[in-house]
Design an enzyme around this catalytic site. Structure first.
Site, PDB file in Angstrom:
ATOM      1  NE  ARG A  81      -3.635   0.136   2.315  1.00 22.27           N
ATOM      2  CZ  ARG A  81      -4.288   0.436   3.437  1.00 22.27           C
ATOM      3  NH1 ARG A  81      -4.344  -0.461   4.413  1.00 22.27           N
ATOM      4  NH2 ARG A  81      -4.849   1.604   3.595  1.00 22.27           N
ATOM      5  CG  HIS A 140      -8.595   4.944  10.658  1.00 22.67           C
ATOM      6  ND1 HIS A 140      -9.489   4.404   9.770  1.00 22.67           N
ATOM      7  CD2 HIS A 140      -9.310   5.203  11.784  1.00 22.67           C
ATOM      8  CE1 HIS A 140     -10.694   4.332  10.347  1.00 22.67           C
ATOM      9  NE2 HIS A 140     -10.598   4.813  11.556  1.00 22.67           N
ATOM     10  CB  CYS A 154      10.481   1.782  22.840  1.00 26.08           C
ATOM     11  SG  CYS A 154      11.561   2.558  21.632  1.00 26.08           S
TER      12      CYS A 154
HETATM   13  C1  BV8 Z   1     -12.013   1.645  18.236  1.00 23.49           C
HETATM   14  C2  BV8 Z   1      -6.415   0.498   9.352  1.00 23.49           C
HETATM   15  C3  BV8 Z   1     -12.321   1.467  20.510  1.00 23.49           C
HETATM   16  C4  BV8 Z   1      -5.640   1.455   8.580  1.00 23.49           C
HETATM   17  C5  BV8 Z   1      -8.800   0.528   9.669  1.00 23.49           C
HETATM   18  C6  BV8 Z   1     -18.442   0.796  18.189  1.00 23.49           C
HETATM   19  C7  BV8 Z   1     -17.625   1.717  18.828  1.00 23.49           C
HETATM   20  C8  BV8 Z   1     -16.243   1.573  18.805  1.00 23.49           C
HETATM   21  C9  BV8 Z   1     -15.638   0.508  18.119  1.00 23.49           C
HETATM   22  C10 BV8 Z   1     -16.445  -0.402  17.484  1.00 23.49           C
HETATM   23  C11 BV8 Z   1     -17.829  -0.274  17.512  1.00 23.49           C
HETATM   24  N1  BV8 Z   1     -18.340  -1.324  16.816  1.00 23.49           N
HETATM   25  C12 BV8 Z   1     -17.329  -2.070  16.331  1.00 23.49           C
HETATM   26  C13 BV8 Z   1     -16.167  -1.556  16.732  1.00 23.49           C
HETATM   27  C14 BV8 Z   1     -14.846  -2.114  16.420  1.00 23.49           C
HETATM   28  C15 BV8 Z   1     -14.266  -1.583  15.123  1.00 23.49           C
HETATM   29  C16 BV8 Z   1     -15.270  -1.441  14.013  1.00 23.49           C
HETATM   30  O1  BV8 Z   1     -15.743  -0.360  13.721  1.00 23.49           O
HETATM   31  N2  BV8 Z   1     -15.579  -2.539  13.356  1.00 23.49           N
HETATM   32  C17 BV8 Z   1     -16.511  -2.477  12.239  1.00 23.49           C
HETATM   33  C18 BV8 Z   1     -15.944  -3.230  11.065  1.00 23.49           C
HETATM   34  C19 BV8 Z   1     -17.833  -3.008  12.724  1.00 23.49           C
HETATM   35  N3  BV8 Z   1     -13.651  -0.292  15.344  1.00 23.49           N
HETATM   36  C20 BV8 Z   1     -12.397  -0.256  15.812  1.00 23.49           C
HETATM   37  O2  BV8 Z   1     -11.774  -1.240  16.153  1.00 23.49           O
HETATM   38  C21 BV8 Z   1     -11.741   1.124  15.943  1.00 23.49           C
HETATM   39  N4  BV8 Z   1     -11.217   1.239  17.263  1.00 23.49           N
HETATM   40  O3  BV8 Z   1     -13.109   2.059  18.083  1.00 23.49           O
HETATM   41  O4  BV8 Z   1     -11.425   1.552  19.430  1.00 23.49           O
HETATM   42  C22 BV8 Z   1     -11.635   0.687  21.544  1.00 23.49           C
HETATM   43  C23 BV8 Z   1     -11.902   1.004  22.839  1.00 23.49           C
HETATM   44  C24 BV8 Z   1     -11.279   0.279  23.824  1.00 23.49           C
HETATM   45  C25 BV8 Z   1     -10.378  -0.731  23.489  1.00 23.49           C
HETATM   46  C26 BV8 Z   1     -10.108  -1.036  22.177  1.00 23.49           C
HETATM   47  C27 BV8 Z   1     -10.740  -0.322  21.177  1.00 23.49           C
HETATM   48  C28 BV8 Z   1     -10.559   1.245  14.991  1.00 23.49           C
HETATM   49  C29 BV8 Z   1     -11.048   1.399  13.601  1.00 23.49           C
HETATM   50  C30 BV8 Z   1      -9.853   1.573  12.656  1.00 23.49           C
HETATM   51  C31 BV8 Z   1      -9.659   0.294  11.930  1.00 23.49           C
HETATM   52  N5  BV8 Z   1      -8.598   0.434  10.941  1.00 23.49           N
HETATM   53  N6  BV8 Z   1      -7.773   0.489   8.845  1.00 23.49           N
HETATM   54  C32 BV8 Z   1      -5.637   0.988   7.154  1.00 23.49           C
HETATM   55  O5  BV8 Z   1      -5.183  -0.138   6.916  1.00 23.49           O
HETATM   56  O6  BV8 Z   1      -6.074   1.765   6.287  1.00 23.49           O
HETATM   57  S1  BV8 Z   1     -10.367   0.669   9.099  1.00 23.49           S
HETATM   58  C33 BV8 Z   1     -10.463   0.779   7.400  1.00 23.49           C
HETATM   59  O7  BV8 Z   1     -11.839   1.111   7.165  1.00 23.49           O
HETATM   60  C34 BV8 Z   1      -9.668   1.913   6.777  1.00 23.49           C
HETATM   61  O8  BV8 Z   1      -8.983   2.737   7.696  1.00 23.49           O
HETATM   62  C35 BV8 Z   1     -10.761   2.731   6.081  1.00 23.49           C
HETATM   63  O9  BV8 Z   1     -10.410   4.032   5.950  1.00 23.49           O
HETATM   64  C36 BV8 Z   1     -11.883   2.496   7.017  1.00 23.49           C
HETATM   65  C37 BV8 Z   1     -13.262   2.899   6.567  1.00 23.49           C
HETATM   66  O10 BV8 Z   1     -13.503   2.362   5.282  1.00 23.49           O
HETATM   67  P1  BV8 Z   1     -13.933   3.404   4.141  1.00 23.49           P
HETATM   68  O11 BV8 Z   1     -12.907   4.467   4.062  1.00 23.49           O
HETATM   69  O12 BV8 Z   1     -15.321   3.834   4.366  1.00 23.49           O
HETATM   70  O13 BV8 Z   1     -13.776   2.523   2.844  1.00 23.49           O
HETATM   71  P2  BV8 Z   1     -14.861   1.516   2.225  1.00 23.49           P
HETATM   72  O14 BV8 Z   1     -14.151   0.737   1.185  1.00 23.49           O
HETATM   73  O15 BV8 Z   1     -15.569   0.822   3.326  1.00 23.49           O
HETATM   74  O16 BV8 Z   1     -15.923   2.483   1.539  1.00 23.49           O
HETATM   75  C38 BV8 Z   1     -15.540   3.298   0.436  1.00 23.49           C
HETATM   76  C39 BV8 Z   1     -16.730   4.148   0.084  1.00 23.49           C
HETATM   77  O17 BV8 Z   1     -16.376   5.005  -0.989  1.00 23.49           O
HETATM   78  C40 BV8 Z   1     -17.934   3.338  -0.373  1.00 23.49           C
HETATM   79  O18 BV8 Z   1     -19.106   3.868   0.184  1.00 23.49           O
HETATM   80  C41 BV8 Z   1     -17.921   3.549  -1.904  1.00 23.49           C
HETATM   81  O19 BV8 Z   1     -19.234   3.528  -2.423  1.00 23.49           O
HETATM   82  C42 BV8 Z   1     -17.354   4.937  -2.009  1.00 23.49           C
HETATM   83  N7  BV8 Z   1     -16.646   5.226  -3.260  1.00 23.49           N
HETATM   84  C43 BV8 Z   1     -15.926   4.361  -4.025  1.00 23.49           C
HETATM   85  N8  BV8 Z   1     -15.405   5.034  -5.075  1.00 23.49           N
HETATM   86  C44 BV8 Z   1     -15.770   6.343  -4.940  1.00 23.49           C
HETATM   87  C45 BV8 Z   1     -16.566   6.467  -3.784  1.00 23.49           C
HETATM   88  N9  BV8 Z   1     -17.088   7.642  -3.386  1.00 23.49           N
HETATM   89  C46 BV8 Z   1     -16.823   8.717  -4.136  1.00 23.49           C
HETATM   90  N10 BV8 Z   1     -16.059   8.673  -5.266  1.00 23.49           N
HETATM   91  C47 BV8 Z   1     -15.530   7.511  -5.698  1.00 23.49           C
HETATM   92  N11 BV8 Z   1     -14.798   7.478  -6.835  1.00 23.49           N
END
Ligand code: BV8
Length: 365
Positions: A81, A140, A154
């Site tokens: 990436r 993120h 560290c």
């Molecule tokens: C946390 C790593 C708390 C970096 C990523 C409720 C509350 C809190 C947490 C949770 C909760 N429920 C569940 C959780 C846990 C979890 C979560 O959300 N799980 C989901 C799957 C259910 N959340 C977490 O773990 C987060 N941590 O809340 O901590 C906590 C408290 C105490 C102790 C421990 C923890 C951490 C979340 C971060 C995860 N890391 N990635 C990387 O590798 O990049 S997430 C990953 O998804 C990426 O970062 C990405 O950015 C992110 C979101 O995805 P999108 O950007 O939306 O991308 P996607 O492909 O899904 O969608 C693209 C969109 O674009 C689509 O709609 C498409 O139609 C559109 N599109 C496409 N082309 C175009 C377009 N639009 C316009 N123009 C175009 N051309």
């Protein structure tokens, strides 16, 4: 990397006009940004067709458990990436948001993207003491910042490390040869590069589900047959797939990965937020303060499927501060908390954003 041209249907002129009328009067503007913003730069999103999670088990490459199990596999995922992002260029949407930041000091971009493209378009990231006013919050993290995996003991950080490759085993040639996670433990990669298939990834996911329940991934010690050499799996192999498909391993030893130059004990990892990790504390505090303000005029939700928390809840938090909401996405089904009165601009952000932002999306020169 070529920018992908996506044609979009004409935007509704009345909607654009009413949006722009509101934009002129808006001071506090929040953008919630996802991978769709960078699609026009040729970078894959996560959940769409051909998205990253279609090819990789998210919990193997973007979770602490995945890192503990096989840091080499995680590094292969992020090394690829890094290279893709370095080869990509900011598209007109990135530039339009950077211009908006210059026109509107009250604009703040909350981005889930780690690709560095908003920074390369001119937005300045920052959070914490002395950086509260920076207009780009990297929720993120950033592919190009490295941190010691021992963040508490560290705490070593290296910012904007763009040199490639980070180390020999993560060079493009080495990663291709090891074909990202398709090596099986104990197999000599050099002369017998195994050919895993999508079927194998499915079997792995099925195995995880069977062992762990649901699609949660935690460490599973490889079973005796896990090292079994991969065979070229033809179509008819489906029925014969062993019920304990080999657990994939990068075949990369920790000693081959970048070691922290400060403690010289732990590994360096990308400074990105994995599933199950909290967002950077400074950013969480600033986002909370933002949503405690008495007035947010406008919230732009750009290119995100709004599935990842806590970011998925930001639009509603902005509404609670009085914000009107505008959606920019290619898929109407991803506008998760759409309400009457919202603006909906369906199309490629690379085309739509410059159009709806008008003069506010043009550089001040
Ligand atoms: C946390 C790593 C708390 C970096 C990523 C409720 C509350 C809190 C947490 C949770 C909760 N429920 C569940 C959780 C846990 C979890 C979560 O959300 N799980 C989901 C799957 C259910 N959340 C977490 O773990 C987060 N941590 O809340 O901590 C906590 C408290 C105490 C102790 C421990 C923890 C951490 C979340 C971060 C995860 N890391 N990635 C990387 O590798 O990049 S997430 C990953 O998804 C990426 O970062 C990405 O950015 C992110 C979101 O995805 P999108 O950007 O939306 O991308 P996607 O492909 O899904 O969608 C693209 C969109 O674009 C689509 O709609 C498409 O139609 C559109 N599109 C496409 N082309 C175009 C377009 N639009 C316009 N123009 C175009 N051309």
């Amino acid at each position: 990397m070529a920018q992908t041209e996506i044609t979009v249907p004409e935007l509704d002129a009345a909607a654009v006009a009413s949006f722009q009328q509101h934009l002129v009067q808006s001071n506090r503007i929040v953008a919630v940004i996802g991978a769709g913003l960078s699609a026009a730069s040729g970078l894959a999103t996560f959940r769409g067709t051909g998205g990253r999670w279609a090819k990789h088990d998210v919990f193997m490459v973007a979770s602490p458990a995945g890192w503990r199990r096989d840091p080499g596999l995680v590094w292969q995922f992020y090394a690829e990436r890094r290279r893709e992002s370095l080869r990509a260029s900011p598209n007109p949407a990135h530039h339009a948001l950077a211009a908006l930041a210059k026109h509107k000091p009250g604009f703040v971009a909350l981005s889930q993207n780690v690709d560095g493209l908003l920074q390369r378009a001119g937005m300045v990231p920052g959070s914490g003491p002395g950086n509260e006013d920076k207009q780009l919050k990297l929720l993120h993290g950033n592919l190009f910042d490295l941190v010691c995996e021992d963040s508490t003991g560290c705490g070593y950080v290296e910012e904007n490390k763009v040199e490639e490759p980070i180390c020999e085993v993560l060079s493009e040639e080495a990663v291709k040869k090891r074909a990202l996670g398709q090596n099986v433990m104990g197999m000599d990669v050099e002369d017998k590069p195994p050919k895993a298939s999508a079927l194998l990834f499915e079997a792995i996911a099925a195995k995880n589900k069977k062992i762990l329940g649901g699609d949660k991934f935690t460490e599973t010690a490889p079973t005796a047959t896990d090292g079994a050499p991969l065979r070229e799996l033809g179509e008819d192999a489906k029925a014969k797939m062993p019920d304990t498909a080999p657990v994939l391993h990068s075949g990369i030893e920790k000693s081959e990965l970048p070691t922290c130059p400060k403690c010289k004990v732990h590994l360096l990892r990308p400074r990105v937020v994995w599933f199950g990790e909290t967002l950077p504390v400074d950013i969480v505090a600033e986002v909370d303060a933002l949503f405690e303000e008495d007035k947010i005029d406008l919230c732009l939700v750009i290119g995100t499927s709004s599935q990842v928390w806590p970011t998925a809840g930001f639009c509603e938090r902005a509404r609670a501060c009085g914000a009107k909401v505008a959606w920019v996405n290619t898929r109407a089904e991803d506008l998760k908390s759409l309400r009457d009165g919202d603006w909906v601009f369906l199309g490629d952000a690379g085309v739509v954003l410059p159009e709806i932002l008008g003069v506010y999306g043009q550089d001040t020169g």
